[in-house]
Design a protein around this motif. Structure first.
Motif, PDB file in Angstrom:
ATOM      1  N   VAL A 187      10.661  13.814   0.773  1.00 19.66           N
ATOM      2  CA  VAL A 187      11.391  14.510  -0.280  1.00 19.66           C
ATOM      3  C   VAL A 187      11.210  16.004  -0.044  1.00 19.66           C
ATOM      4  O   VAL A 187      10.083  16.498  -0.032  1.00 19.66           O
ATOM      5  CB  VAL A 187      10.861  14.114  -1.677  1.00 19.66           C
ATOM      6  N   PRO A 188      12.315  16.735   0.166  1.00 21.94           N
ATOM      7  CA  PRO A 188      12.200  18.179   0.423  1.00 21.94           C
ATOM      8  C   PRO A 188      11.559  18.897  -0.765  1.00 21.94           C
ATOM      9  O   PRO A 188      11.599  18.401  -1.893  1.00 21.94           O
ATOM     10  CB  PRO A 188      13.648  18.630   0.609  1.00 21.94           C
ATOM     11  N   ARG A 191      11.205  23.808  -4.752  1.00 20.46           N
ATOM     12  CA  ARG A 191      11.362  25.261  -4.821  1.00 20.46           C
ATOM     13  C   ARG A 191      11.538  25.822  -3.421  1.00 20.46           C
ATOM     14  O   ARG A 191      10.917  25.344  -2.476  1.00 20.46           O
ATOM     15  CB  ARG A 191      10.145  25.907  -5.475  1.00 20.46           C
ATOM     16  N   LEU A 192      12.341  26.837  -3.301  1.00 25.35           N
ATOM     17  CA  LEU A 192      12.617  27.449  -2.007  1.00 25.35           C
ATOM     18  C   LEU A 192      11.363  28.045  -1.382  1.00 25.35           C
ATOM     19  O   LEU A 192      11.184  28.029  -0.173  1.00 25.35           O
ATOM     20  CB  LEU A 192      13.696  28.528  -2.168  1.00 25.35           C
ATOM     21  N   ALA A 193      10.450  28.550  -2.215  1.00 26.25           N
ATOM     22  CA  ALA A 193       9.233  29.191  -1.713  1.00 26.25           C
ATOM     23  C   ALA A 193       8.230  28.177  -1.149  1.00 26.25           C
ATOM     24  O   ALA A 193       7.360  28.546  -0.375  1.00 26.25           O
ATOM     25  CB  ALA A 193       8.572  29.997  -2.822  1.00 26.25           C
ATOM     26  N   ASP A 194       8.346  26.918  -1.543  1.00 22.97           N
ATOM     27  CA  ASP A 194       7.427  25.891  -1.037  1.00 22.97           C
ATOM     28  C   ASP A 194       7.814  25.504   0.384  1.00 22.97           C
ATOM     29  O   ASP A 194       8.986  25.339   0.702  1.00 22.97           O
ATOM     30  CB  ASP A 194       7.450  24.642  -1.927  1.00 22.97           C
ATOM     31  N   ARG A 195       6.829  25.336   1.232  1.00 23.15           N
ATOM     32  CA  ARG A 195       7.096  24.984   2.624  1.00 23.15           C
ATOM     33  C   ARG A 195       6.847  23.516   2.903  1.00 23.15           C
ATOM     34  O   ARG A 195       7.270  23.000   3.920  1.00 23.15           O
ATOM     35  CB  ARG A 195       6.204  25.807   3.551  1.00 23.15           C
ATOM     36  N   ASN A 196       6.097  22.851   2.031  1.00 22.37           N
ATOM     37  CA  ASN A 196       5.705  21.467   2.285  1.00 22.37           C
ATOM     38  C   ASN A 196       6.568  20.473   1.512  1.00 22.37           C
ATOM     39  O   ASN A 196       6.709  20.595   0.298  1.00 22.37           O
ATOM     40  CB  ASN A 196       4.242  21.245   1.870  1.00 22.37           C
ATOM     41  N   PRO A 197       7.116  19.488   2.217  1.00 21.40           N
ATOM     42  CA  PRO A 197       7.804  18.418   1.503  1.00 21.40           C
ATOM     43  C   PRO A 197       6.764  17.447   0.921  1.00 21.40           C
ATOM     44  O   PRO A 197       5.576  17.544   1.201  1.00 21.40           O
ATOM     45  CB  PRO A 197       8.615  17.732   2.616  1.00 21.40           C
ATOM     46  N   THR A 198       7.218  16.514   0.124  1.00 22.89           N
ATOM     47  CA  THR A 198       6.376  15.417  -0.357  1.00 22.89           C
ATOM     48  C   THR A 198       6.746  14.191   0.458  1.00 22.89           C
ATOM     49  O   THR A 198       7.922  13.845   0.568  1.00 22.89           O
ATOM     50  CB  THR A 198       6.604  15.151  -1.856  1.00 22.89           C
ATOM     51  N   VAL A 206       0.860  -1.177   0.000  1.00 23.27           N
ATOM     52  CA  VAL A 206       0.000   0.000   0.000  1.00 23.27           C
ATOM     53  C   VAL A 206       0.898   1.228   0.000  1.00 23.27           C
ATOM     54  O   VAL A 206       1.824   1.319   0.816  1.00 23.27           O
ATOM     55  CB  VAL A 206      -0.925   0.021   1.242  1.00 23.27           C
ATOM     56  N   ARG A 207       0.620   2.161  -0.914  1.00 22.23           N
ATOM     57  CA  ARG A 207       1.410   3.389  -0.995  1.00 22.23           C
ATOM     58  C   ARG A 207       0.488   4.582  -0.874  1.00 22.23           C
ATOM     59  O   ARG A 207      -0.616   4.590  -1.399  1.00 22.23           O
ATOM     60  CB  ARG A 207       2.141   3.463  -2.327  1.00 22.23           C
ATOM     61  N   ARG A 208       0.989   5.615  -0.212  1.00 16.65           N
ATOM     62  CA  ARG A 208       0.246   6.876  -0.085  1.00 16.65           C
ATOM     63  C   ARG A 208       1.253   7.998  -0.243  1.00 16.65           C
ATOM     64  O   ARG A 208       2.267   8.046   0.457  1.00 16.65           O
ATOM     65  CB  ARG A 208      -0.431   6.941   1.287  1.00 16.65           C
ATOM     66  N   ILE A 209       1.012   8.888  -1.194  1.00 26.02           N
ATOM     67  CA  ILE A 209       1.878  10.053  -1.418  1.00 26.02           C
ATOM     68  C   ILE A 209       1.082  11.281  -1.026  1.00 26.02           C
ATOM     69  O   ILE A 209      -0.070  11.441  -1.451  1.00 26.02           O
ATOM     70  CB  ILE A 209       2.328  10.139  -2.886  1.00 26.02           C
ATOM     71  N   LEU A 210       1.675  12.142  -0.199  1.00 28.64           N
ATOM     72  CA  LEU A 210       0.963  13.326   0.258  1.00 28.64           C
ATOM     73  C   LEU A 210       1.893  14.518   0.347  1.00 28.64           C
ATOM     74  O   LEU A 210       3.110  14.375   0.376  1.00 28.64           O
ATOM     75  CB  LEU A 210       0.280  13.059   1.598  1.00 28.64           C
ATOM     76  N   THR A 211       1.287  15.687   0.350  1.00 23.20           N
ATOM     77  CA  THR A 211       2.033  16.932   0.467  1.00 23.20           C
ATOM     78  C   THR A 211       1.991  17.368   1.925  1.00 23.20           C
ATOM     79  O   THR A 211       0.932  17.708   2.437  1.00 23.20           O
ATOM     80  CB  THR A 211       1.414  18.015  -0.429  1.00 23.20           C
ATOM     81  N   GLY A 212       3.129  17.312   2.586  1.00 22.96           N
ATOM     82  CA  GLY A 212       3.242  17.642   3.997  1.00 22.96           C
ATOM     83  C   GLY A 212       4.240  16.716   4.660  1.00 22.96           C
ATOM     84  O   GLY A 212       4.833  15.850   4.013  1.00 22.96           O
ATOM     85  N   GLU A 213       4.410  16.894   5.963  1.00 24.30           N
ATOM     86  CA  GLU A 213       5.375  16.083   6.707  1.00 24.30           C
ATOM     87  C   GLU A 213       4.642  15.117   7.628  1.00 24.30           C
ATOM     88  O   GLU A 213       3.809  15.525   8.438  1.00 24.30           O
ATOM     89  CB  GLU A 213       6.298  16.975   7.528  1.00 24.30           C
TER      90      GLU A 213
END
Length: 161
Positions: A123-124, A127-134, A103-110
Motif C-alpha cells: 500500500v503506497p 502522505r507525499l512526504a512519507d517514503r515508506n509504503p505499508t 499468518v499475517r505480518r504488516i510492516l512499514t517498508g517495501e
C-alpha cells in the motif's frame, strides 16, 4: 495481542488468559506475571496448541542521499538511511495432527523477499512526504507437527534526526 495494565492491588500471576467477544471465546494466550501498575502483552491464538514468535534484525544500512541546490550549486546531501531488515517467524504446532493456519505480518517498508510462497500486498504511503509504503505479508498453509520457520526481508527509509 492484548495489552493489559494491572490496576488491582495484587500482582497477576502467570496463567492462561482467554479473551471473549459477546460471550464467545476468540483466543487464548499466556498472561505473564504482572506487578501492580505494570503492563503485560498477551499474544492471542485461537489455537492454543500453535505457538508463534518472531524477531527482526538489521542486515545493512546505506546512506540515503538527495541532490539539493545550495547557493546555486547542486550538492549531494545525506537525508537518512536505507535499512535492510530480515525477519524470522517461528510457529510450533504441539499437536500430533496438522493445523490449518494463516499468518499475517504488516510492516512499514517495501518487501524484498519472502519465503514459503507468502503473498505480498503493498500500500503506497498516504502522505507525499512519507517514503515508506505499508507492506502486508500473508502465508496460508497446513502446519505439520513440530516447528516451521518463515523469513522475509524488507527495506525501509529512516530519516536523520
Amino acid at each position: 495481542a492484548l495489552a493489559l495494565r494491572n490496576i488491582l492491588s495484587v500482582p497477576l500471576t502467570t496463567g492462561i488468559a482467554t479473551a471473549y467477544h459477546e460471550w464467545r471465546p476468540i483466543g487464548q494466550g499466556l498472561l505473564p506475571f504482572t506487578a501492580v501498575g505494570e503492563e503485560a502483552i498477551v499474544r492471542l491464538s485461537p489455537a492454543t496448541e500453535v505457538i508463534g514468535d518472531h524477531e527482526e534484525r538489521e542486515l545493512a544500512r546505506e546512506p540515503a542521499m538527495e541532490v539539493r541546490k545550495e547557493d546555486g550549486e547542486e550538492k549531494s546531501v545525506q537525508v537518512g538511511w536505507w535499512l535492510t531488515i530480515e525477519g524470522t517467524l517461528r510457529l510450533r504446532n504441539t499437536q500430533q495432527e496438522e493445523a490449518a493456519v494463516i499468518v499475517r505480518r504488516i510492516l512499514t517498508g517495501e518487501v524484498v523477499s519472502v519465503s514459503d510462497d507468502g503473498a505480498v500486498k503493498v500500500v503506497p504511503p498516504t502522505r507525499l512526504a512519507d517514503r515508506n509504503p505499508t507492506s502486508h505479508i500473508r502465508w496460508q498453509l497446513t502446519l505439520p507437527p513440530g516447528e516451521k520457520r518463515f523469513t522475509y526481508r524488507y527495506r525501509k527509509f529512516v530519516g536523520m534526526q
